[in-house]
Enzyme design. Structure first.
Site: not given
Ligand code: ZN
Length: 303
Positions: A59, A91, A197, A227, A247
């Site tokens: 991220s 990401d 998320h 996920g 993800n």
């Molecule tokens: Zn994401």
């Protein structure tokens, strides 16, 4: 040491071939967030043991903490040391500039997410900035992923229940997906079908009928964010329907932290941190292996 442009393009050709294989062989590849080198080691070990291709991703916060070039080098080193098929994804890149830097650093996959960074961004702005990244990515060939609206939740542990009435308002539609893909030229559409998320106290529910309709409306690859905490049977079906990338972050973070707490409590007099890590590698690796199995990517390595 940085990669040459030819090495970057070769990696990206392989990444594109991986996405082709996900579509023709009906499996999804896991994109696993790495907070640190320990998590990267756990993913590399799982990929090697399962003979599975993997993406690792950072991220914006993770990228800033470690540094894009350091992450690129670490992934190159572990790829070579473990003999694995591993790629790197940015990401939720919050700005065009952040995405351009990751493209320059040789990332194979770029997720541009204007709306996550600024929830008030207009559709026009999101589309034009996404297109700018798509254009810039043509220099290396990097695959660009995006969507029009941000996803709910955050990559953390949530005690609250999931309010599905609210979540449904953020679902993708087949028409919206097609319009966005046509307008931007992205390689991957990040679908919202109940994926959220974070990890919740209740399991998530994915709308696979909606996923099927979205799959029929667009030709590009489809990804699922958020996920973690999803019953694994959804992933088996999603891969068969035609999802290429899933993800995973919070499930790994949760196991990392709870294992670390236990290891620290069990070893109050050990100050060599490196000696405390093997248990964490093992536990995080087990999470990655479980996902790889559900995604159907076991044995799908191409090297
Ligand atoms: Zn994401």
């Amino acid at each position: 040491m940085g990669l040459t442009i030819q090495e970057i393009r070769n990696n990206i050709n392989n990444a594109r071939y991986l996405y082709y294989r996900t579509r023709t062989q009906k499996f999804a590849v896991g994109a696993f967030n790495i907070d640190n080198q320990e998590t990267l080691i756990a993913v590399a070990r799982a990929a090697q043991k399962m003979r599975s291709p993997v993406l690792v991703e950072v991220s914006n916060g993770e990228a800033k903490a470690i540094g894009l070039d350091n992450i690129r080098d670490m992934v190159n080193n572990y790829k070579s040391e473990y003999g694995i098929e591993m790629y790197l994804n940015l990401d939720h890149g919050p700005t065009v500039e952040d995405c351009k830097k990751a493209i320059d650093a040789g990332f194979e996959f770029i997720h541009i997410d204007i709306s996550q960074a600024r929830h008030d961004a207009t559709d026009e702005e999101i589309i034009s900035k996404t297109k700018e990244v798509v254009e810039y990515a043509k220099f290396t060939g990097a695959l660009v992923e995006s969507e029009l609206h941000y996803f709910g939740g955050s990559s953390n542990f949530h005690n609250e229940a999931i309010n599905y009435d609210e979540v449904k308002k953020t679902f993708s539609t087949p028409e919206g997906a097609k319009a966005f893909v046509d307008a931007t030229g992205v390689d991957t559409f990040a679908a919202a079908i109940g994926n959220l998320h974070g990890k919740y106290s209740v399991p998530k529910i994915l709308d696979l009928n909606l996923l099927t309709s979205i799959r029929q409306s667009i030709n590009c690859a489809i990804s699922l964010h958020g996920g973690s905490g999803t019953p694994l049977h959804y992933f088996e079906d999603a891969a068969k329907i035609g999802v290429s990338k899933i993800n995973i972050n919070s499930d790994m973070r949760y196991v990392f932290r709870t294992t670390l707490e236990k290891v620290l409590a069990d070893n109050p007099n050990e100050y060599a941190i490196v000696k405390l890590m093997p248990k964490i590698y093992t536990e995080v690796q087990a999470v990655v292996e479980e996902k790889i199995n559900a995604f159907g990517s076991t044995g799908k390595v191409f090297i």
